[in-house]
Design a protein around this motif. Structure first.
Motif, PDB file in Angstrom:
ATOM      1  N   UNK A 238       0.811  -1.218   0.000  1.00  0.00           N
ATOM      2  CA  UNK A 238       0.000   0.000   0.000  1.00  0.00           C
ATOM      3  C   UNK A 238       0.841   1.263   0.000  1.00  0.00           C
ATOM      4  N   UNK A 239       2.087   1.151   0.477  1.00  0.00           N
ATOM      5  CA  UNK A 239       2.935   2.354   0.500  1.00  0.00           C
ATOM      6  C   UNK A 239       4.336   2.144  -0.094  1.00  0.00           C
ATOM      7  N   UNK A 240       4.662   0.901  -0.446  1.00  0.00           N
ATOM      8  CA  UNK A 240       5.924   0.613  -1.136  1.00  0.00           C
ATOM      9  C   UNK A 240       5.595  -0.237  -2.359  1.00  0.00           C
ATOM     10  N   UNK A 241       6.121   0.146  -3.510  1.00  0.00           N
ATOM     11  CA  UNK A 241       5.818  -0.580  -4.745  1.00  0.00           C
ATOM     12  C   UNK A 241       6.576  -1.905  -4.776  1.00  0.00           C
ATOM     13  N   UNK A 242       5.907  -2.963  -4.336  1.00  0.00           N
ATOM     14  CA  UNK A 242       6.534  -4.279  -4.257  1.00  0.00           C
ATOM     15  C   UNK A 242       6.063  -5.228  -5.348  1.00  0.00           C
ATOM     16  N   UNK A 243       4.766  -5.210  -5.641  1.00  0.00           N
ATOM     17  CA  UNK A 243       4.215  -6.189  -6.581  1.00  0.00           C
ATOM     18  C   UNK A 243       2.869  -5.724  -7.114  1.00  0.00           C
ATOM     19  N   UNK A 244       2.533  -6.161  -8.325  1.00  0.00           N
ATOM     20  CA  UNK A 244       1.203  -5.934  -8.885  1.00  0.00           C
ATOM     21  C   UNK A 244       0.284  -7.116  -8.562  1.00  0.00           C
ATOM     22  N   UNK A 245       0.842  -8.142  -7.960  1.00  0.00           N
ATOM     23  CA  UNK A 245       0.091  -9.364  -7.654  1.00  0.00           C
ATOM     24  C   UNK A 245      -0.284  -9.352  -6.179  1.00  0.00           C
ATOM     25  N   UNK A 246      -1.565  -9.174  -5.893  1.00  0.00           N
ATOM     26  CA  UNK A 246      -1.987  -9.031  -4.502  1.00  0.00           C
ATOM     27  C   UNK A 246      -3.129  -9.966  -4.103  1.00  0.00           C
ATOM     28  N   UNK A 247      -3.721 -10.693  -5.064  1.00  0.00           N
ATOM     29  CA  UNK A 247      -4.757 -11.664  -4.711  1.00  0.00           C
ATOM     30  C   UNK A 247      -4.094 -12.884  -4.065  1.00  0.00           C
ATOM     31  N   UNK A 248      -4.642 -13.370  -2.955  1.00  0.00           N
ATOM     32  CA  UNK A 248      -3.983 -14.456  -2.216  1.00  0.00           C
ATOM     33  C   UNK A 248      -3.622 -15.676  -3.068  1.00  0.00           C
ATOM     34  N   UNK A 249      -4.548 -16.163  -3.895  1.00  0.00           N
ATOM     35  CA  UNK A 249      -4.243 -17.347  -4.712  1.00  0.00           C
ATOM     36  C   UNK A 249      -3.164 -17.039  -5.749  1.00  0.00           C
ATOM     37  N   UNK A 250      -3.177 -15.819  -6.277  1.00  0.00           N
ATOM     38  CA  UNK A 250      -2.148 -15.423  -7.242  1.00  0.00           C
ATOM     39  C   UNK A 250      -0.777 -15.341  -6.574  1.00  0.00           C
TER      40      UNK A 250
END
Length: 236
Positions: free
Chosen positions: A38-50
Protein backbone atom coordinates in the motif's frame (compact mmCIF):
# COMPACT_ATOMS: atom_id res chain seq x y z
CA UNK A 1 -4.93 -14.99 4.31
CA UNK A 2 -3.69 -17.65 1.91
CA UNK A 3 -5.30 -20.99 1.11
CA UNK A 4 -3.10 -23.55 2.86
CA UNK A 5 -4.54 -26.40 0.78
CA UNK A 6 -3.64 -24.59 -2.44
CA UNK A 7 -0.10 -23.93 -1.21
CA UNK A 8 0.27 -27.57 -0.14
CA UNK A 9 -0.94 -28.75 -3.54
CA UNK A 10 1.40 -26.40 -5.40
CA UNK A 11 4.55 -27.22 -3.47
CA UNK A 12 3.89 -30.97 -3.54
CA UNK A 13 4.09 -30.77 -7.35
CA UNK A 14 7.64 -29.53 -6.87
CA UNK A 15 8.49 -32.14 -4.25
CA UNK A 16 8.58 -29.72 -1.31
CA UNK A 17 7.16 -30.50 2.13
CA UNK A 18 6.31 -27.98 4.84
CA UNK A 19 5.52 -28.20 8.53
CA UNK A 20 2.85 -26.03 10.15
CA UNK A 21 5.41 -23.32 10.93
CA UNK A 22 6.28 -23.12 7.24
CA UNK A 23 2.66 -22.62 6.22
CA UNK A 24 2.24 -19.94 8.88
CA UNK A 25 5.38 -18.18 7.66
CA UNK A 26 4.10 -18.09 4.08
CA UNK A 27 0.76 -16.76 5.34
CA UNK A 28 2.45 -14.00 7.28
CA UNK A 29 4.69 -13.21 4.29
CA UNK A 30 1.64 -12.81 2.03
CA UNK A 31 -0.19 -10.65 4.56
CA UNK A 32 2.80 -8.34 4.96
CA UNK A 33 3.35 -8.21 1.20
CA UNK A 34 -0.17 -6.88 0.64
CA UNK A 35 0.00 -4.47 3.57
CA UNK A 36 3.42 -3.03 2.70
CA UNK A 37 2.41 -2.78 -0.94
CA UNK A 38 0.00 0.00 0.00
CA UNK A 39 2.93 2.35 0.50
CA UNK A 40 5.92 0.61 -1.14
CA UNK A 41 5.82 -0.58 -4.75
CA UNK A 42 6.53 -4.28 -4.26
CA UNK A 43 4.22 -6.19 -6.58
CA UNK A 44 1.20 -5.93 -8.88
CA UNK A 45 0.09 -9.36 -7.65
CA UNK A 46 -1.99 -9.03 -4.50
CA UNK A 47 -4.76 -11.66 -4.71
CA UNK A 48 -3.98 -14.46 -2.22
CA UNK A 49 -4.24 -17.35 -4.71
CA UNK A 50 -2.15 -15.42 -7.24
CA UNK A 51 0.52 -14.82 -4.60
CA UNK A 52 0.66 -18.55 -3.88
CA UNK A 53 0.92 -19.55 -7.55
CA UNK A 54 2.76 -16.68 -9.25
CA UNK A 55 5.18 -15.82 -6.44
CA UNK A 56 5.59 -18.69 -3.99
CA UNK A 57 5.26 -21.74 -6.25
CA UNK A 58 7.16 -20.08 -9.09
CA UNK A 59 10.07 -19.22 -6.79
CA UNK A 60 10.17 -22.72 -5.33
CA UNK A 61 10.36 -24.34 -8.75
CA UNK A 62 14.15 -23.91 -8.37
CA UNK A 63 14.10 -26.75 -5.83
CA UNK A 64 13.31 -29.24 -8.58
CA UNK A 65 16.92 -28.72 -9.71
CA UNK A 66 18.98 -27.60 -6.71
CA UNK A 67 19.95 -30.15 -4.08
CA UNK A 68 20.70 -27.83 -1.20
CA UNK A 69 22.98 -28.93 1.61
CA UNK A 70 23.36 -27.33 5.03
CA UNK A 71 25.71 -24.37 4.98
CA UNK A 72 25.42 -23.67 1.26
CA UNK A 73 24.96 -20.04 0.27
CA UNK A 74 22.70 -18.20 -2.15
CA UNK A 75 22.61 -14.57 -3.19
CA UNK A 76 19.27 -13.22 -4.42
CA UNK A 77 20.06 -10.48 -6.94
CA UNK A 78 17.63 -7.60 -7.27
CA UNK A 79 15.44 -9.38 -4.77
CA UNK A 80 12.64 -6.80 -4.70
CA UNK A 81 9.93 -8.30 -2.50
CA UNK A 82 12.12 -11.30 -1.71
CA UNK A 83 11.59 -13.56 -4.71
CA UNK A 84 12.90 -16.20 -4.98
CA UNK A 85 15.05 -15.95 -1.84
CA UNK A 86 12.41 -15.74 0.88
CA UNK A 87 10.32 -18.73 -0.28
CA UNK A 88 13.55 -20.72 -0.59
CA UNK A 89 14.62 -19.71 2.92
CA UNK A 90 11.24 -20.60 4.42
CA UNK A 91 11.34 -24.10 2.91
CA UNK A 92 15.10 -24.66 3.32
CA UNK A 93 16.21 -22.67 6.40
CA UNK A 94 19.59 -24.43 6.32
CA UNK A 95 20.42 -22.31 3.26
CA UNK A 96 22.45 -19.16 3.93
CA UNK A 97 20.72 -16.41 1.94
CA UNK A 98 21.91 -12.89 1.13
CA UNK A 99 19.26 -10.51 -0.20
CA UNK A 100 20.59 -7.73 -2.44
CA UNK A 101 18.72 -4.72 -3.76
CA UNK A 102 19.47 -1.07 -4.46
CA UNK A 103 16.12 0.09 -3.02
CA UNK A 104 16.21 0.47 0.74
CA UNK A 105 12.42 0.35 1.25
CA UNK A 106 12.24 -3.09 -0.34
CA UNK A 107 14.99 -4.34 1.95
CA UNK A 108 13.13 -2.89 4.95
CA UNK A 109 10.16 -5.05 3.94
CA UNK A 110 12.36 -8.15 3.76
CA UNK A 111 13.78 -7.38 7.22
CA UNK A 112 10.23 -7.14 8.55
CA UNK A 113 9.29 -10.54 7.08
CA UNK A 114 12.47 -12.15 8.40
CA UNK A 115 12.00 -10.72 11.88
CA UNK A 116 8.36 -11.82 12.07
CA UNK A 117 9.17 -15.32 10.78
CA UNK A 118 12.15 -15.80 13.09
CA UNK A 119 14.47 -16.37 10.13
CA UNK A 120 18.07 -15.26 9.80
CA UNK A 121 19.59 -13.85 6.61
CA UNK A 122 21.82 -11.03 5.48
CA UNK A 123 20.26 -7.98 3.81
CA UNK A 124 22.61 -5.94 1.62
CA UNK A 125 21.76 -2.47 0.34
CA UNK A 126 23.93 -2.31 -2.75
CA UNK A 127 24.09 -3.05 -6.45
CA UNK A 128 25.10 -6.51 -7.65
CA UNK A 129 27.83 -5.18 -9.94
CA UNK A 130 29.45 -3.42 -6.97
CA UNK A 131 29.46 -6.66 -4.98
CA UNK A 132 30.87 -8.51 -7.99
CA UNK A 133 33.99 -6.37 -7.75
CA UNK A 134 34.29 -6.73 -3.97
CA UNK A 135 36.59 -9.55 -2.82
CA UNK A 136 34.26 -10.24 0.12
CA UNK A 137 31.52 -11.30 -2.29
CA UNK A 138 33.12 -12.11 -5.64
CA UNK A 139 33.02 -15.84 -6.45
CA UNK A 140 31.89 -16.67 -2.91
CA UNK A 141 28.43 -18.18 -3.43
CA UNK A 142 27.24 -21.70 -4.19
CA UNK A 143 24.21 -20.22 -5.92
CA UNK A 144 23.08 -16.91 -7.33
CA UNK A 145 19.46 -16.41 -8.34
CA UNK A 146 17.58 -13.70 -10.21
CA UNK A 147 13.88 -13.48 -11.00
CA UNK A 148 12.45 -10.91 -13.38
CA UNK A 149 15.48 -8.61 -13.03
CA UNK A 150 16.77 -7.98 -16.58
CA UNK A 151 17.33 -9.76 -19.92
CA UNK A 152 19.57 -12.81 -19.49
CA UNK A 153 22.58 -11.38 -21.34
CA UNK A 154 22.53 -8.51 -18.83
CA UNK A 155 21.67 -10.35 -15.64
CA UNK A 156 24.45 -12.90 -16.29
CA UNK A 157 26.99 -10.14 -15.79
CA UNK A 158 25.39 -9.29 -12.46
CA UNK A 159 25.17 -12.89 -11.28
CA UNK A 160 28.02 -15.03 -12.60
CA UNK A 161 30.86 -12.98 -11.03
CA UNK A 162 29.35 -13.76 -7.62
CA UNK A 163 29.26 -17.55 -8.10
CA UNK A 164 32.17 -19.73 -7.00
CA UNK A 165 33.73 -22.27 -9.36
CA UNK A 166 31.36 -25.21 -9.68
CA UNK A 167 28.45 -23.13 -8.40
CA UNK A 168 25.23 -22.33 -10.23
CA UNK A 169 23.52 -19.19 -11.48
CA UNK A 170 19.75 -19.61 -11.80
CA UNK A 171 17.55 -17.26 -13.78
CA UNK A 172 13.76 -17.53 -13.60
CA UNK A 173 12.07 -16.20 -16.72
CA UNK A 174 8.67 -15.95 -18.35
CA UNK A 175 7.87 -17.15 -21.85
CA UNK A 176 10.90 -15.38 -23.38
CA UNK A 177 13.48 -17.69 -21.83
CA UNK A 178 14.47 -19.57 -24.98
CA UNK A 179 14.96 -16.36 -26.97
CA UNK A 180 16.91 -14.73 -24.15
CA UNK A 181 19.13 -17.80 -23.80
CA UNK A 182 20.14 -17.61 -27.45
CA UNK A 183 20.99 -13.91 -27.08
CA UNK A 184 23.05 -14.64 -23.96
CA UNK A 185 25.28 -17.40 -25.37
CA UNK A 186 28.29 -15.09 -25.67
CA UNK A 187 27.80 -13.54 -22.23
CA UNK A 188 27.61 -16.96 -20.59
CA UNK A 189 30.85 -18.07 -22.26
CA UNK A 190 32.78 -14.84 -21.62
CA UNK A 191 31.80 -14.76 -17.94
CA UNK A 192 32.93 -18.34 -17.28
CA UNK A 193 29.62 -20.15 -17.45
CA UNK A 194 28.17 -23.17 -19.18
CA UNK A 195 24.49 -23.96 -19.65
CA UNK A 196 23.47 -27.08 -17.74
CA UNK A 197 19.68 -26.86 -17.85
CA UNK A 198 16.92 -25.05 -19.69
CA UNK A 199 13.35 -26.01 -18.94
CA UNK A 200 9.95 -24.59 -19.77
CA UNK A 201 6.94 -25.14 -17.55
CA UNK A 202 3.45 -23.82 -16.97
CA UNK A 203 2.07 -22.56 -13.68
CA UNK A 204 -1.29 -23.97 -12.62
CA UNK A 205 -2.99 -20.74 -13.72
CA UNK A 206 -1.64 -21.24 -17.26
CA UNK A 207 1.24 -18.75 -17.19
CA UNK A 208 4.31 -19.83 -19.17
CA UNK A 209 7.62 -19.88 -17.31
CA UNK A 210 11.19 -21.01 -17.93
CA UNK A 211 14.25 -21.70 -15.83
CA UNK A 212 17.86 -21.34 -16.95
CA UNK A 213 20.68 -22.89 -14.91
CA UNK A 214 24.30 -22.05 -15.66
CA UNK A 215 27.33 -23.65 -14.02
CA UNK A 216 30.46 -21.61 -13.30
CA UNK A 217 33.27 -23.57 -14.98
CA UNK A 218 36.02 -20.93 -15.05
CA UNK A 219 36.87 -17.72 -13.22
CA UNK A 220 35.13 -14.59 -14.46
CA UNK A 221 37.70 -12.22 -16.05
CA UNK A 222 38.57 -9.42 -13.66
CA UNK A 223 37.21 -6.70 -15.95
CA UNK A 224 33.69 -8.00 -15.28
CA UNK A 225 31.26 -6.93 -14.03
CA UNK A 226 31.44 -3.52 -15.64
CA UNK A 227 29.59 -0.41 -14.48
CA UNK A 228 25.82 -0.78 -14.69
CA UNK A 229 25.46 1.73 -17.52
CA UNK A 230 27.84 -0.27 -19.72
CA UNK A 231 26.17 -3.56 -18.79
CA UNK A 232 22.77 -2.22 -19.74
CA UNK A 233 23.72 -0.33 -22.91
CA UNK A 234 26.42 -2.68 -24.26
CA UNK A 235 25.49 -6.19 -23.10
CA UNK A 236 27.94 -8.96 -23.88
Amino acid sequence: MINYDLLKEEIEKIGVELDSYGFDRFDSYAERLVRWNNHVNLTAITEPDDIVIKHFADSLYILKYLHISEGQSLIDIGTGAGFPGLPLLITTPELEVDFVDSVGKKLAFIKDVLRNAGLVARVIHNRAEELGNDEDYREKYDYAAARAVAPLNIVCEYGLPLVKLGGLFVSLKGSTGKQELKQAENAIKVLGGELVKFDEYTLSNGDARSIIIIRKISHTPTKYPRKSKKIDTRPL
